[in-house]
Design a protein around this motif. Structure first.
Motif, PDB file in Angstrom:
ATOM      1  N   GLY A 271       5.376  -9.343   1.965  1.00 29.65           N
ATOM      2  CA  GLY A 271       4.185  -9.145   2.776  1.00 29.65           C
ATOM      3  C   GLY A 271       3.734  -7.704   2.894  1.00 29.65           C
ATOM      4  O   GLY A 271       3.084  -7.323   3.877  1.00 29.65           O
ATOM      5  N   ASN A 272       4.066  -6.864   1.905  1.00 26.21           N
ATOM      6  CA  ASN A 272       3.724  -5.437   1.978  1.00 26.21           C
ATOM      7  C   ASN A 272       2.813  -5.011   0.834  1.00 26.21           C
ATOM      8  O   ASN A 272       2.878  -3.884   0.362  1.00 26.21           O
ATOM      9  N   THR A 273       1.963  -5.922   0.380  1.00 24.25           N
ATOM     10  CA  THR A 273       1.135  -5.659  -0.797  1.00 24.25           C
ATOM     11  C   THR A 273      -0.293  -5.271  -0.432  1.00 24.25           C
ATOM     12  O   THR A 273      -0.770  -5.518   0.677  1.00 24.25           O
ATOM     13  N   ILE A 274      -0.966  -4.671  -1.413  1.00 23.53           N
ATOM     14  CA  ILE A 274      -2.410  -4.443  -1.370  1.00 23.53           C
ATOM     15  C   ILE A 274      -2.955  -5.053  -2.658  1.00 23.53           C
ATOM     16  O   ILE A 274      -2.695  -4.544  -3.750  1.00 23.53           O
TER      17      ILE A 274
ATOM     18  N   LYS B 161      -5.423  -0.846   4.812  1.00 24.79           N
ATOM     19  CA  LYS B 161      -4.008  -0.780   4.432  1.00 24.79           C
ATOM     20  C   LYS B 161      -3.658   0.589   3.867  1.00 24.79           C
ATOM     21  O   LYS B 161      -2.587   1.138   4.145  1.00 24.79           O
ATOM     22  N   LEU B 162      -4.561   1.153   3.069  1.00 27.84           N
ATOM     23  CA  LEU B 162      -4.304   2.466   2.479  1.00 27.84           C
ATOM     24  C   LEU B 162      -4.378   3.570   3.538  1.00 27.84           C
ATOM     25  O   LEU B 162      -3.563   4.495   3.551  1.00 27.84           O
ATOM     26  N   TYR B 163      -5.328   3.463   4.426  1.00 26.42           N
ATOM     27  CA  TYR B 163      -5.508   4.459   5.486  1.00 26.42           C
ATOM     28  C   TYR B 163      -4.333   4.443   6.464  1.00 26.42           C
ATOM     29  O   TYR B 163      -4.021   5.463   7.087  1.00 26.42           O
TER      30      TYR B 163
ATOM     31  N   GLU C 161       1.695  11.004  -1.216  1.00 27.41           N
ATOM     32  CA  GLU C 161       1.751  11.766  -2.470  1.00 27.41           C
ATOM     33  C   GLU C 161       1.968  10.857  -3.673  1.00 27.41           C
ATOM     34  O   GLU C 161       1.292  10.996  -4.705  1.00 27.41           O
ATOM     35  N   SER C 162       2.890   9.889  -3.566  1.00 33.83           N
ATOM     36  CA  SER C 162       3.157   9.012  -4.711  1.00 33.83           C
ATOM     37  C   SER C 162       1.959   8.116  -5.012  1.00 33.83           C
ATOM     38  O   SER C 162       1.675   7.830  -6.179  1.00 33.83           O
ATOM     39  N   TYR C 163       1.239   7.692  -3.995  1.00 33.40           N
ATOM     40  CA  TYR C 163       0.050   6.867  -4.229  1.00 33.40           C
ATOM     41  C   TYR C 163      -1.034   7.676  -4.932  1.00 33.40           C
ATOM     42  O   TYR C 163      -1.720   7.161  -5.824  1.00 33.40           O
ATOM     43  N   PHE C 164      -1.215   8.938  -4.538  1.00 35.65           N
ATOM     44  CA  PHE C 164      -2.164   9.802  -5.250  1.00 35.65           C
ATOM     45  C   PHE C 164      -1.748   9.945  -6.714  1.00 35.65           C
ATOM     46  O   PHE C 164      -2.578   9.859  -7.622  1.00 35.65           O
ATOM     47  N   GLN C 165      -0.467  10.178  -6.939  1.00 36.50           N
ATOM     48  CA  GLN C 165       0.017  10.433  -8.295  1.00 36.50           C
ATOM     49  C   GLN C 165      -0.100   9.206  -9.191  1.00 36.50           C
ATOM     50  O   GLN C 165      -0.519   9.310 -10.349  1.00 36.50           O
ATOM     51  N   LEU C 166       0.272   8.042  -8.659  1.00 34.05           N
ATOM     52  CA  LEU C 166       0.363   6.839  -9.482  1.00 34.05           C
ATOM     53  C   LEU C 166      -0.899   6.003  -9.513  1.00 34.05           C
ATOM     54  O   LEU C 166      -1.095   5.202 -10.433  1.00 34.05           O
TER      55      LEU C 166
ATOM     56  N   LEU D   1      -7.698   9.279  -0.070  1.00 32.12           N
ATOM     57  CA  LEU D   1      -6.922   8.359  -0.898  1.00 32.12           C
ATOM     58  C   LEU D   1      -7.506   6.960  -0.852  1.00 32.12           C
ATOM     59  O   LEU D   1      -7.710   6.323  -1.893  1.00 32.12           O
ATOM     60  N   ALA D   2      -7.780   6.478   0.358  1.00 32.15           N
ATOM     61  CA  ALA D   2      -8.300   5.120   0.516  1.00 32.15           C
ATOM     62  C   ALA D   2      -9.655   4.960  -0.161  1.00 32.15           C
ATOM     63  O   ALA D   2      -9.907   3.967  -0.847  1.00 32.15           O
ATOM     64  N   ARG D   3     -10.549   5.920   0.037  1.00 31.38           N
ATOM     65  CA  ARG D   3     -11.877   5.851  -0.600  1.00 31.38           C
ATOM     66  C   ARG D   3     -11.753   5.816  -2.129  1.00 31.38           C
ATOM     67  O   ARG D   3     -12.452   5.058  -2.806  1.00 31.38           O
TER      68      ARG D   3
END
Length: 398
Positions: free
Chosen positions: A232-235, A247-249, A257-262, A292-294
């Motif tokens: 239950g931790n997906t987007i 969810k991202l915000y 940082e890892s979300y920006f990178q990947l 990041l979210a945008r």
């Protein structure tokens, strides 16, 4: 001919390990389009952002002129990949796999260019293999080698069953590489054992071995476990823009940082500079999370939808509008104690927590702040119960 430094930086961004790094440089230096392989077993119809880490790398290879070959594992999926499993996967029917594959491809091509992608089904060759050919394939690996694999080793030592058909899976994935002359195979870090089998089989059949390129497993929104629908931790890539943005915000700071990178193409030096400003207190962390979210919402829904989602998030926090994904909780018509309603609806874990939220001014019922933790409310029809900034639930009488 040498490898272009910019291209190398793009291709290696976020990569954990390259199995055959010098081989990859040599392949790239030849200046010819490479066959970049991704094998997928469509065991479920939906794709979340965890899957897109590898897909984005495929797109980067395409943008540099290389060919993507997507192998839909209509036969491997019926076996089930044992990677990282502590028990045997349930076997899907061929019809279920094919149905999932169609939905999977629709989402896959939101990221990867369909014009530069060849889609093949490994049933095209596995369905035609004789038992003699299967036996020859099995002869390429020993039981001892299979038990070197951590998940098999752990299950064996713990007395958990391992079905013989599970030993087939790594060989089948490796044989896929033989059939398409793969130059590079992409995968998560849990795929190293399988990718090695492809290199071994290619060598055994006098083919140039593929390079393995491994990317990290994306952590889910909880910040602890890998992104997984069962947790239950997906987007999901098909989620509405506002739900995706929220969810991202709301991600833990440790994941930003890892979300920006990947998951984005933003230059990491500028990202890290902003994160340094966040740590020093010069920059509000929500500004970085908004960026990041945008960025990610715009990738799947467009810039206009991302802007609208950001504005809606502000209005939800201020209480002007309700979120799209507000859950519904049914109760009997009549008088109800608010802390109990909150607990039953999943807004809090206990009545005590509900009372404390009321005392702190964080609860409203139909837009009116609840100030008395001992108060009851009358439920008839539909009502909105709010806890905190974004804890909404519809209360419906039955």
């Amino acid at each position: 001919m040498s490898v272009d430094p910019k291209a190398w930086q793009t291709l290696t961004r976020g990569v954990v390990e390259i199995l055959g790094e010098e081989e990859l440089k040599s392949k790239l230096a030849k200046g010819k389009p490479l066959n970049i392989k991704l094998g997928v077993d469509p065991t479920a119809p939906d794709i979340h952002l965890g899957f897109t880490v590898v897909m984005r790398k495929l797109r980067q290879f395409q943008d540099l002129g290389h060919r993507v070959i997507l192998i839909v594992g209509d036969y491997t999926a019926t076996v089930g990949d044992p990677s990282g499993r502590n028990k045997t996967r349930p076997i899907l029917s061929h019809a279920e796999v094919l149905a999932n594959a169609e939905t999977y491809k629709q989402q896959f091509f939101k990221i990867v260019d369909p014009k530069r992608t060849t889609v093949v089904y490994n049933g095209d060759w596995f369905s035609k293999m004789t038992f003699t050919e299967v036996t020859k394939l099995l002869a390429q690996i020993t039981v001892a080698q299979m038990l070197e694999r951590e998940d098999f080793k752990n299950r064996y030592e713990n007395g958990q069953p391992i079905s013989l058909h599970e030993f087939l899976y790594p060989l089948m994935q490796g044989y896929d590489s033989v059939m398409i002359d793969a130059d590079v195979e992409l995968g998560g870090t849990d795929q190293k054992f399988n990718v090695l089998r492809g290199r071994e089989l290619q060598r055994a059949l006098n083919k140039e071995p593929q390079v393995g390129m491994f990317l990290p497993i994306l952590l889910g929104t909880d910040g602890r476990e890998k992104m997984s629908k069962s947790l239950g931790n997906t987007i999901g890539v098909n989620e509405p823009p506002q739900a995706m943005y929220h969810k991202l915000y709301s991600l833990p700071d440790s994941l930003v940082e890892s979300y920006f990178q990947l998951l984005t193409n933003l230059p990491m030096d500028s990202v890290q500079a902003r994160l340094t400003d966040v740590k020093s207190g010069k920059l509000n962390p929500n500004i970085v999370k908004d960026e990041l979210a945008r960025n990610i919402v715009a990738q799947y829904h467009g810039a206009e939808a991302a802007e609208k989602a950001a504005e809606e998030e502000k209005k939800i926090h201020s209480g002007e509008i309700l979120p799209d994904d507000i859950p519904v909780h049914h109760v009997a018509a009549g008088e109800h104690w608010i802390p109990t309603l909150m607990t039953q609806a999943g807004l809090v874990k206990s009545n005590g927590e509900g009372r404390r939220l009321i005392e702190n001014g964080g609860v409203s019922f139909d837009g009116e702040k609840v100030t008395d933790p001992k108060a009851n409310v009358r439920v008839s029809g539909e009502h909105v119960l709010k806890s905190g900034k974004r804890g909404f639930v519809k209360i419906q009488a039955i």
